[in-house]
Scaffold this motif. Structure first.
Motif, PDB file in Angstrom:
ATOM      1  N   UNK A 161       0.828  -1.333   0.015  1.00 11.47           N
ATOM      2  CA  UNK A 161       0.049   0.142   0.076  1.00 11.47           C
ATOM      3  C   UNK A 161       0.765   1.162   0.064  1.00 11.47           C
ATOM      4  N   UNK A 162       0.472   2.254  -0.837  1.00 14.56           N
ATOM      5  CA  UNK A 162       1.186   3.325  -0.847  1.00 14.56           C
ATOM      6  C   UNK A 162       0.126   4.425  -0.746  1.00 14.56           C
ATOM      7  N   UNK A 163       0.798   5.651   0.044  1.00 12.52           N
ATOM      8  CA  UNK A 163      -0.137   6.820   0.421  1.00 12.52           C
ATOM      9  C   UNK A 163       0.557   7.837   0.228  1.00 12.52           C
ATOM     10  N   UNK A 164      -0.263   8.915  -0.515  1.00 13.38           N
ATOM     11  CA  UNK A 164       0.310  10.237  -0.696  1.00 13.38           C
ATOM     12  C   UNK A 164      -0.569  11.184  -0.198  1.00 13.38           C
ATOM     13  N   UNK A 165       0.019  12.145   0.689  1.00 15.51           N
ATOM     14  CA  UNK A 165      -0.689  12.897   1.441  1.00 15.51           C
ATOM     15  C   UNK A 165      -0.485  14.330   1.460  1.00 15.51           C
ATOM     16  N   UNK A 166      -1.429  15.141   1.789  1.00 14.15           N
ATOM     17  CA  UNK A 166      -1.241  16.457   1.504  1.00 14.15           C
ATOM     18  C   UNK A 166      -2.124  17.343   2.663  1.00 14.15           C
ATOM     19  N   UNK A 167      -1.701  18.286   3.319  1.00 16.41           N
ATOM     20  CA  UNK A 167      -2.481  19.035   4.224  1.00 16.41           C
ATOM     21  C   UNK A 167      -3.246  20.229   3.174  1.00 16.41           C
ATOM     22  N   UNK A 168      -4.809  19.926   3.429  1.00 14.71           N
ATOM     23  CA  UNK A 168      -5.473  20.716   2.642  1.00 14.71           C
ATOM     24  C   UNK A 168      -6.016  22.170   3.402  1.00 14.71           C
ATOM     25  N   UNK A 169      -5.801  22.015   4.925  1.00 18.73           N
ATOM     26  CA  UNK A 169      -6.262  23.441   5.563  1.00 18.73           C
ATOM     27  C   UNK A 169      -5.038  23.711   6.200  1.00 18.73           C
ATOM     28  N   UNK A 170      -5.300  25.257   6.555  1.00 15.07           N
ATOM     29  CA  UNK A 170      -4.423  26.072   7.291  1.00 15.07           C
ATOM     30  C   UNK A 170      -5.022  26.950   8.263  1.00 15.07           C
ATOM     31  N   UNK A 171      -4.383  27.495   9.516  1.00 16.31           N
ATOM     32  CA  UNK A 171      -4.681  28.625  10.112  1.00 16.31           C
ATOM     33  C   UNK A 171      -4.603  29.874   9.297  1.00 16.31           C
ATOM     34  N   UNK A 172      -5.636  30.572   9.034  1.00 19.54           N
ATOM     35  CA  UNK A 172      -5.430  31.609   8.085  1.00 19.54           C
ATOM     36  C   UNK A 172      -4.927  32.804   8.898  1.00 19.54           C
ATOM     37  N   UNK A 173      -3.405  33.307   8.455  1.00 23.68           N
ATOM     38  CA  UNK A 173      -2.760  34.319   8.891  1.00 23.68           C
ATOM     39  C   UNK A 173      -2.680  35.262   7.809  1.00 23.68           C
ATOM     40  N   UNK A 174      -1.792  36.439   8.044  1.00 30.85           N
ATOM     41  CA  UNK A 174      -1.680  37.558   7.316  1.00 30.85           C
ATOM     42  C   UNK A 174      -0.533  36.966   6.176  1.00 30.85           C
ATOM     43  N   UNK A 182       4.747  19.454   4.485  1.00 35.92           N
ATOM     44  CA  UNK A 182       5.062  18.914   3.058  1.00 35.92           C
ATOM     45  C   UNK A 182       4.180  17.821   2.534  1.00 35.92           C
ATOM     46  N   UNK A 183       4.184  17.513   1.326  1.00 33.69           N
ATOM     47  CA  UNK A 183       3.526  16.451   0.826  1.00 33.69           C
ATOM     48  C   UNK A 183       3.927  15.117   1.287  1.00 33.69           C
ATOM     49  N   UNK A 194       4.367  17.229   8.892  1.00 30.75           N
ATOM     50  CA  UNK A 194       5.378  18.372   9.161  1.00 30.75           C
ATOM     51  C   UNK A 194       6.761  17.765   9.054  1.00 30.75           C
ATOM     52  N   UNK A 195       7.636  18.734   8.368  1.00 31.67           N
ATOM     53  CA  UNK A 195       9.040  18.289   8.367  1.00 31.67           C
ATOM     54  C   UNK A 195       9.622  17.461   9.402  1.00 31.67           C
ATOM     55  N   UNK A 196      10.499  16.439   8.835  1.00 32.31           N
ATOM     56  CA  UNK A 196      11.093  15.784   9.639  1.00 32.31           C
ATOM     57  C   UNK A 196      10.396  14.419  10.484  1.00 32.31           C
ATOM     58  N   UNK A 197       8.988  14.873  10.976  1.00 30.24           N
ATOM     59  CA  UNK A 197       8.205  14.004  11.501  1.00 30.24           C
ATOM     60  C   UNK A 197       8.067  12.723  10.733  1.00 30.24           C
ATOM     61  N   UNK A 198       8.269  11.521  11.380  1.00 26.97           N
ATOM     62  CA  UNK A 198       7.920  10.095  10.677  1.00 26.97           C
ATOM     63  C   UNK A 198       7.732   9.110  11.771  1.00 26.97           C
ATOM     64  N   UNK A 199       7.159   8.206  11.304  1.00 22.02           N
ATOM     65  CA  UNK A 199       6.823   6.817  12.115  1.00 22.02           C
ATOM     66  C   UNK A 199       7.312   5.547  11.171  1.00 22.02           C
ATOM     67  N   UNK A 200       7.826   4.659  11.964  1.00 17.71           N
ATOM     68  CA  UNK A 200       8.446   3.571  11.047  1.00 17.71           C
ATOM     69  C   UNK A 200       8.240   2.218  12.104  1.00 17.71           C
ATOM     70  N   UNK A 202      -3.942  14.857   7.308  1.00 18.47           N
ATOM     71  CA  UNK A 202      -3.499  15.019   5.699  1.00 18.47           C
ATOM     72  C   UNK A 202      -4.659  14.204   4.980  1.00 18.47           C
ATOM     73  N   UNK A 203      -5.069  14.698   3.756  1.00 17.26           N
ATOM     74  CA  UNK A 203      -5.823  13.977   2.916  1.00 17.26           C
ATOM     75  C   UNK A 203      -5.020  13.182   2.162  1.00 17.26           C
ATOM     76  N   UNK A 204      -5.425  11.899   2.019  1.00 10.99           N
ATOM     77  CA  UNK A 204      -4.503  10.899   1.483  1.00 10.99           C
ATOM     78  C   UNK A 204      -4.852  10.379   0.343  1.00 10.99           C
ATOM     79  N   UNK A 205      -4.394  10.217  -1.039  1.00 10.12           N
ATOM     80  CA  UNK A 205      -4.576   9.224  -1.794  1.00 10.12           C
ATOM     81  C   UNK A 205      -3.846   8.031  -1.735  1.00 10.12           C
ATOM     82  N   UNK A 206      -4.665   6.853  -1.652  1.00 12.22           N
ATOM     83  CA  UNK A 206      -4.229   5.503  -1.488  1.00 12.22           C
ATOM     84  C   UNK A 206      -4.276   4.644  -2.645  1.00 12.22           C
ATOM     85  N   UNK A 207      -3.145   3.668  -2.834  1.00  9.86           N
ATOM     86  CA  UNK A 207      -3.068   2.795  -3.990  1.00  9.86           C
ATOM     87  C   UNK A 207      -2.449   1.383  -3.272  1.00  9.86           C
ATOM     88  N   UNK A 208      -3.119   0.472  -3.654  1.00  7.96           N
ATOM     89  CA  UNK A 208      -2.389  -0.676  -3.135  1.00  7.96           C
ATOM     90  C   UNK A 208      -2.802  -2.020  -3.872  1.00  7.96           C
TER      91      UNK A 208
END
Length: 968
Positions: free
Chosen positions: A247-260, A297-298, A331-337, A957-963
């Motif tokens: 299974x492969x997952x491709x994720x993207x953050x779709x929402x942000x805290x709105x700042x200036x 990051x994606x 978020x950059x550098x965060x991971x789980x293995x 994240x919103x993730x697109x999945x393929x397996x």
């Protein structure tokens, strides 16, 4: 001699009849769901030893007589019996045992059938699991069981907050008891790990049983007040098979805290004075940096699982699994293995009188932690990420010669210049012996030995170029921890059917011991660092338990349960607790007036009453003892030339005792139209007394100003409804769905001395809390001021309603507005199969849950635009309020928002190719989406937050999945 002659003559007379009366029968045995041939299926003529087995292609041939009953049996599949009527070919399809598990329910120290169950129990098997990007096991049943709420964070491999029927406590644990193959595990977190189930591979899970009422849970006594989840892992089968899942997952953050943005921020600084003072425009930069884009990051993640099963030594069903998970965080550098190994060996000896189940698992979990969302929201958007002239590794930092001490550090630099990791190695499993006595087959003895050990370490290294570090030494701190969990269970079980009565009796003993120790090094680069170690007191739990099940005419059912538990957490006189329960049920559909109904296929009425306990303290395990702790480097004294570490007395409560929950329930199980529609309806009330709570004590009466006490009572009332329906069911097209709904009402009915207890700490200011415990109200209700608005509907800063009419606005004017608990929890799942296509999706909804938006309440005020010599960004929601000062508005009820939501968690579509080759039996290709949509009026990132306080959660994240799934 005469006897022998008669036998020989008789044999010669019947031999021609035998020879000419037999027929050759052949056929193929396949798996129903995939049409894959099954090798090694036993084909036997009933009540004889005559038989054969299928070859590698599932083919068989046997000689039979008309009228013979042919038995097709295979480990892991439902046995079929077919009467031979003279045909030459008979093809058979066997269904997996998973279908049978819909009828068989695993309960504490045994199993029962749905028909015979008197308690509130729901079983979810692998066929019904939630499908999608499932990294931790609990999410396999998210939204599937009424009364069960699972909230999972967005961090990679994140743990979950699991509650059943709203929990049963306030300050002690509200997490259910989780049991893996008979081994109860600890709910305590572990340094270096994401969660208590993060190291367990979901691919190894076969089924969940959720025990909810006291009749079902009381056999676990002291730990069952919050419900029980029994996890059964997959076992070995006789069928030789190999499967590979990718299974492969491709994720993207779709929402942000709105700042200036950078341009908007420059315009705002130029036009917006703070308390009449113009902001320093010289501090502005020329860049346009979206700091949230810089830290997000994606992601690309992958899961791989290989499973092999079959007979070892031609007699021992065995299963071996290996799985890897590599999940990037948004978020950059965060991971789980995670890497996991599983072995299940399940031999049966002495004509199935002795069954042995060995389950052994190893898991290696590696994490890298990182979260700078708060910094990304606050950091000046007119400044660049990098600065070639910077002495801090080439990253821009606020500085005036040297770093500005009160300035937020560069959020990208904070991630890349630190390495905060955690590793845990876990080994767990059990060895179970079940012996059915030869001289008394109705009696069996069971011995279960369980073991769970985790060793974890944490390493936090930050660069010498980090502005807040010593420029020479930097930082290097390390910690370690080791937890063990050892179990010994033994019990006898007797089940016997008499004329009109069926009886079952279980009695046994349980011993479990938990240990926990560890320490940390401090900063290893600092000569003055102070290393420390700890060794928590061992927790020992001892239980004696018994259960009696009686059934009269298979229609009238009675269950009696009793457990006596002892714990080392309490002092003399309070160590032991008694937990009884009783339940009755009436299979009304078996009565003559319903027995032949074409509409009602099942109707059972249930009622239960019982008492369960809670001893999972929110703190020390030995508070009943007089204890002393060692002081740190600031609490030492010198005696001559020796430096002596001081000892400090700790708080003590020798009177602490069990928290107990009494539950009464009335339920209906129903089935319509030959079980095409089925489900249950449950009405329950839980009353928890002697609540374990950390509460204040009078000054001078103890060695702390607050200690753990038994201080109150909590009542939870609820209604659960579930509906399962096979809407369409035929050879080529199947549609089914599950719907469940839970209605909950929680109320504190007593607190010590009737006192209010403040809780729910928040960001913004010092020592602020936003929640309150009060008699007559729901736990953790939001304690706020009632906001005043002008004629245009805009909130007036610092203006609140004088609720008590004394012309003074103070804490006496705060009131309770709603609470984080949902009034209604809904779940919906559907599976659609058309020929070789399969489509599944699941939806969840919460109605009536509220969230305090701490992201806005502590950040969306104009005074935060400049802090001395540093400019900082703020959320754009400040344009809606015009608020200037955080301290004036942070307790406003304007920040308590309705967070009701409808969410589609997963949708997947697959296609299966069957019989590709002799070796490759099938391939299923699939794709999907996770976190498809969320419909809500909540203004923050996500309406699902722990404890109802949103202080910048790790976004999902919103993730697109393929397996792909390959079966060999």
């Amino acid at each position: 001699m005469k006897t022998f002659t008669k036998k020989l003559l008789f044999f010669m007379l019947i031999l021609p009849v035998y020879i000419f009366g037999q027929n050759k029968l052949s056929g193929t045995v396949t798996e129903q769901s995939t049409s894959i041939p099954l090798p090694g299926v036993n084909v036997v003529i009933k009540s004889t030893t005559t038989g054969t087995s299928t070859d590698f292609d599932g083919n068989y041939q046997i000689e039979v007589n008309t009228g013979d009953i042919i038995v097709f049996s295979y480990v892991g599949y439902r046995t079929q019996e077919i009467t031979y009527t003279g045909q030459a070919t008979l093809n058979v399809q066997l269904t997996d045992d998973a279908a049978q598990l819909d009828e068989i329910v695993v309960i504490g120290y045994g199993s029962t059938t749905k028909k015979d169950a008197t308690g509130s129990v729901e079983a979810i098997t692998s066929e019904d699991f939630t499908k999608g990007n499932i990294v931790t096991p609990e999410n396999l049943l998210n939204g599937r069981v009424s009364g069960v709420s699972i909230t999972t964070g967005g961090a990679p491999g994140a743990g979950s907050q699991i509650t059943i029927r709203g929990g049963s406590s306030i300050n002690a644990s509200n997490s259910p008891l989780i049991i893996i193959d008979g081994l109860p595990i600890s709910n305590d977190g572990l340094n270096g790990s994401r969660g208590i189930l993060a190291s367990i591979n979901p691919n190894d899970i076969d089924s969940f049983s959720v025990l909810k009422d006291a009749s079902a849970t009381a056999i676990y006594g002291s730990r069952a007040s919050n419900g029980v989840i029994i996890i059964v892992t997959k076992k070995g089968k006789s069928k030789l098979s190999v499967t590979y899942d990718a299974q492969y997952t491709f994720g993207e953050i779709t929402d942000r805290i709105n700042v200036f943005s950078g341009d908007e921020f420059r315009a705002l600084v130029a036009s917006q004075p703070i308390n009449g003072t113009t902001l320093d425009e010289s501090l502005l930069g020329a860049a346009n940096t979206d700091w949230q884009d810089e830290i997000f990051r994606n992601t690309v993640s992958a899961q791989h699982n290989i499973t092999m099963q079959g007979l070892v030594l031609k007699a021992v069903p065995t299963r071996f699994s290996f799985g890897t998970t590599n999940q990037e965080g948004a978020i950059l550098t965060s991971k789980f293995e995670r890497r996991s190994l599983g072995l299940s060996v399940n031999p049966s000896l002495f004509d199935d009188h002795l069954k042995i189940n060995l389950n052994a698992n190893l898991a290696f979990e590696d994490n890298r932690f990182g979260n700078t969302i708060g910094q990304a929201i606050r950091f000046d958007p007119t400044q660049p990420v990098y600065d070639a002239s910077s002495p801090f590794g080439g990253f821009y930092q606020h500085r005036n010669g040297s770093v500005v001490s009160n300035g937020t550090t560069n959020p990208v630099a904070s991630l890349l210049q630190s390495n905060n990791t955690g590793d845990s190695n876990r080994s767990y499993g059990n060895l179970n012996f079940e012996y059915k006595f030869h001289f008394l087959p109705a009696l069996k003895a069971v011995l279960n030995i369980g073991f769970d050990e985790t060793e974890a370490k944490t390493i936090n290294i930050t660069s010498t170029q980090v502005p807040t570090n010593d420029p020479v030494k930097g930082n290097d701190s390390r910690g370690f921890q080791r937890r063990t969990n050892k179990l010994l269970d033994g019990y006898l079980s007797y089940n016997k059917d008499f004329d009109k009565i069926s009886a079952g009796f279980t009695a046994g003993y349980s011993y479990q011991k938990f240990t926990n120790n560890g320490g940390n090094t401090g900063n290893r680069r600092d000569d003055a660092s102070f290393a420390s170690t700890f060794a928590d007191p061992d927790v020992v739990l001892i239980g004696f338990f018994g259960r009696a099940n009686l059934s009269f005419l298979d229609k009238y059912l009675l269950t009696l349960t009793y457990r006596r538990d002892g714990t080392s957490r309490f002092g003399e006189g309070n160590k032991w607790g008694d937990f009884p329960a009783a339940a009755i049920a009436w299979n009304m559909s078996d009565e003559d007036f319903l027995k032949n109904s074409n509409t009602i296929s099942n109707l059972k009425l249930r009622a239960s009453y019982g008492i369960t306990g809670q001893q999972d303290l929110p703190g020390q395990n030995d508070i009943f003892l007089n204890r002393y702790r060692g002081g740190d480097q600031n609490s030492q004294y010198q005696f001559g030339n020796a430096v002596i570490q001081s000892l400090i007395a700790s708080e003590v409560n020798p009177d602490l005792k069990w928290e107990e929950t009494t539950t009464i329930e009335f339920g209906i199980d129903y089935g319509l139209f030959d079980q095409r529609i089925s489900g249950s309806l449950n009405l329950f009330q839980k009353n928890s007394t002697d609540l374990l709570f950390t509460a204040a004590v009078a000054d001078g009466t103890n060695f702390s100003n607050s200690i753990i006490q038994n201080i109150g009572e909590l009542q939870i009332q609820g209604l659960e409804f579930s509906l399962n329906a096979d809407v369409i069911k035929n050879e080529n097209f199947n549609v089914d769905f599950n719907f469940n709904a839970t209605f909950l009402d929680r109320e504190i009915t007593e607190l010590a001395l009737g006192q209010d207890v403040r809780t729910g700490g928040i960001s913004g200011g010092t020592g602020n809390t936003i929640q309150l415990l009060r008699v007559g109200e729901a736990p953790n209700s939001f304690h706020v001021f009632k906001q005043l608005y002008d004629t245009s509907g805009a909130p007036i800063e610092g203006a609140y309603v004088d609720l008590n009419g004394d012309n003074i606005i103070n804490d006496d004017d705060r009131y309770l507005k709603e609470n984080p608990g949902a009034d209604v929890i809904l779940g919906f799942q559907s599976n659609i199969n058309y020929k070789k296509f399969d489509l599944s999706f699941n939806l969840r909804a919460n109605i009536g849950n509220y969230v305090y938006n701490n992201a806005n309440s502590s950040r969306a005020q104009y005074e935060l635009l400049q802090d001395n010599a540093v400019l900082g960004n703020i959320p754009t929601t400040v344009l809606n309020t015009g608020f200037q000062r955080t301290s004036d508005v942070i307790i406003s009820d304007a920040y308590v928002e309705d967070a009701s939501f409808l969410r589609m968690d997963n949708i997947t579509l697959g296609y299966t190719f069957n019989n590709i080759s002799k070796q490759l039996k099938s391939v299923r290709l699939w794709g999907g989406v996770q976190n498809v949509f969320t419909i809500t009026n909540y203004s923050g990132l996500d309406p699902e937050v722990f404890n109802g306080i949103d202080n910048l959660i790790f976004p999902r994240s919103r993730n697109i999945l393929a397996g792909a799934n390959f079966k060999f």
